[in-house]
Design a protein around this motif. Structure first.
Motif, short mmCIF file in Angstrom:
data_model
loop_
_atom_site.label_atom_id
_atom_site.label_comp_id
_atom_site.label_asym_id
_atom_site.label_seq_id
_atom_site.Cartn_x
_atom_site.Cartn_y
_atom_site.Cartn_z
N ASN A 1 63.08 7.25 12.53
CA ASN A 1 61.65 6.99 12.37
C ASN A 1 61.41 7.11 10.88
O ASN A 1 61.46 8.22 10.34
CB ASN A 1 60.81 8.00 13.14
CG ASN A 1 60.95 7.83 14.64
OD1 ASN A 1 61.34 6.78 15.13
ND2 ASN A 1 60.61 8.87 15.37
N TYR B 1 53.96 15.21 7.34
CA TYR B 1 54.32 14.25 8.39
C TYR B 1 55.84 14.24 8.57
O TYR B 1 56.51 13.22 8.41
CB TYR B 1 53.78 12.86 8.04
CG TYR B 1 52.27 12.85 7.97
CD1 TYR B 1 51.50 12.79 9.13
CD2 TYR B 1 51.61 12.94 6.75
CE1 TYR B 1 50.12 12.81 9.08
CE2 TYR B 1 50.22 12.96 6.69
CZ TYR B 1 49.49 12.90 7.86
OH TYR B 1 48.11 12.92 7.80
N GLU C 1 57.66 14.26 11.08
CA GLU C 1 58.27 13.50 12.18
C GLU C 1 58.85 12.18 11.68
O GLU C 1 59.53 11.47 12.42
CB GLU C 1 57.26 13.25 13.30
CG GLU C 1 56.09 12.37 12.93
CD GLU C 1 54.86 13.11 12.39
OE1 GLU C 1 53.75 12.60 12.58
OE2 GLU C 1 55.01 14.19 11.78
N TYR C 2 58.59 11.86 10.42
CA TYR C 2 59.14 10.66 9.78
C TYR C 2 60.07 11.06 8.64
O TYR C 2 59.85 12.09 7.99
CB TYR C 2 58.03 9.79 9.20
CG TYR C 2 57.11 9.22 10.24
CD1 TYR C 2 57.46 8.07 10.95
CD2 TYR C 2 55.90 9.83 10.54
CE1 TYR C 2 56.63 7.56 11.93
CE2 TYR C 2 55.06 9.33 11.52
CZ TYR C 2 55.43 8.19 12.21
OH TYR C 2 54.61 7.68 13.18
N LYS D 1 60.28 2.32 13.71
CA LYS D 1 60.79 3.17 14.79
C LYS D 1 61.74 2.31 15.61
O LYS D 1 61.38 1.21 16.00
CB LYS D 1 59.66 3.67 15.70
CG LYS D 1 58.79 4.75 15.09
CD LYS D 1 57.77 5.24 16.10
CE LYS D 1 56.89 6.32 15.48
NZ LYS D 1 55.86 6.79 16.41
N GLU E 1 47.28 8.90 4.38
CA GLU E 1 47.33 9.76 5.57
C GLU E 1 46.72 9.05 6.78
O GLU E 1 47.24 9.16 7.89
CB GLU E 1 46.62 11.09 5.29
CG GLU E 1 47.43 11.97 4.34
CD GLU E 1 46.90 13.38 4.21
OE1 GLU E 1 45.89 13.73 4.87
OE2 GLU E 1 47.52 14.14 3.45
N ILE F 1 49.36 6.71 8.15
CA ILE F 1 50.41 7.43 8.90
C ILE F 1 49.88 7.88 10.25
O ILE F 1 50.56 7.74 11.27
CB ILE F 1 50.96 8.61 8.07
CG1 ILE F 1 51.66 8.06 6.80
CG2 ILE F 1 51.93 9.44 8.91
CD1 ILE F 1 52.01 9.14 5.78
N GLU F 2 48.65 8.41 10.29
CA GLU F 2 48.09 8.88 11.55
C GLU F 2 47.82 7.72 12.52
O GLU F 2 47.86 7.91 13.74
CB GLU F 2 46.83 9.70 11.27
CG GLU F 2 47.18 11.03 10.64
CD GLU F 2 46.00 11.82 10.10
OE1 GLU F 2 44.83 11.44 10.38
OE2 GLU F 2 46.25 12.81 9.41
N SER F 3 47.60 6.53 12.00
CA SER F 3 47.38 5.37 12.87
C SER F 3 48.64 4.93 13.58
O SER F 3 48.58 4.15 14.53
CB SER F 3 46.82 4.20 12.04
OG SER F 3 47.84 3.57 11.29
N LEU F 4 49.79 5.44 13.17
CA LEU F 4 51.07 5.04 13.77
C LEU F 4 51.31 5.74 15.10
O LEU F 4 52.13 5.29 15.89
CB LEU F 4 52.23 5.36 12.82
CG LEU F 4 52.19 4.69 11.45
CD1 LEU F 4 53.28 5.25 10.55
CD2 LEU F 4 52.33 3.18 11.59
N ALA F 5 50.63 6.84 15.34
CA ALA F 5 50.89 7.65 16.54
C ALA F 5 50.49 6.91 17.81
O ALA F 5 49.62 6.08 17.83
CB ALA F 5 50.13 8.96 16.45
#
Length: 104
Positions: free
Chosen positions: A18, A45, A47-48, A77, A97, A100-104
């Motif tokens: 990711n 972040y 998780e990436y 991903k 930010e 990045i948050e829009s990717l969830a």
């Protein structure tokens, strides 16, 4: 952030991680503006995996990916592009930010 220096390395990263890739260049003033706060974004972040690509070193890849403005961000991903924040405008910490948050 680690730097991707070859097309082969780029393909390996996007297939196995990711990843969020920051397309940048040493001469780019807007890239220098975000540089001081990028480490805290990378930490926040986690998780990436974050990478940089120097646009001037991998120009053919940037053309193929239609990266015409820098700094630009592309997220992957499982080998698929899942989002991009690509334009010719200066980017703020808040905008990065939100992307990045829009990717969830």
């Amino acid at each position: 952030m680690n730097e991707i220096t070859s097309v082969e390395q780029y393909h390996e990263v996007i297939m196995n991680e990711n990843a969020i890739i920051l397309f940048t260049a040493n001469w780019c003033p807007d890239c220098m503006v975000i540089k001081p706060f990028m480490p805290s974004i990378v930490e926040k972040y986690n998780e990436y995996n974050f990478y940089t690509i120097n646009r001037d070193q991998l120009m053919d890849l940037c053309v193929e990916l239609e990266i015409f403005g820098i700094p630009s961000f592309v997220a992957f991903k499982g080998g698929q592009e899942v989002g991009r924040f690509v334009n010719k405008e200066r980017k703020t910490r808040q905008q990065i930010e939100e992307f990045i948050e829009s990717l969830a």
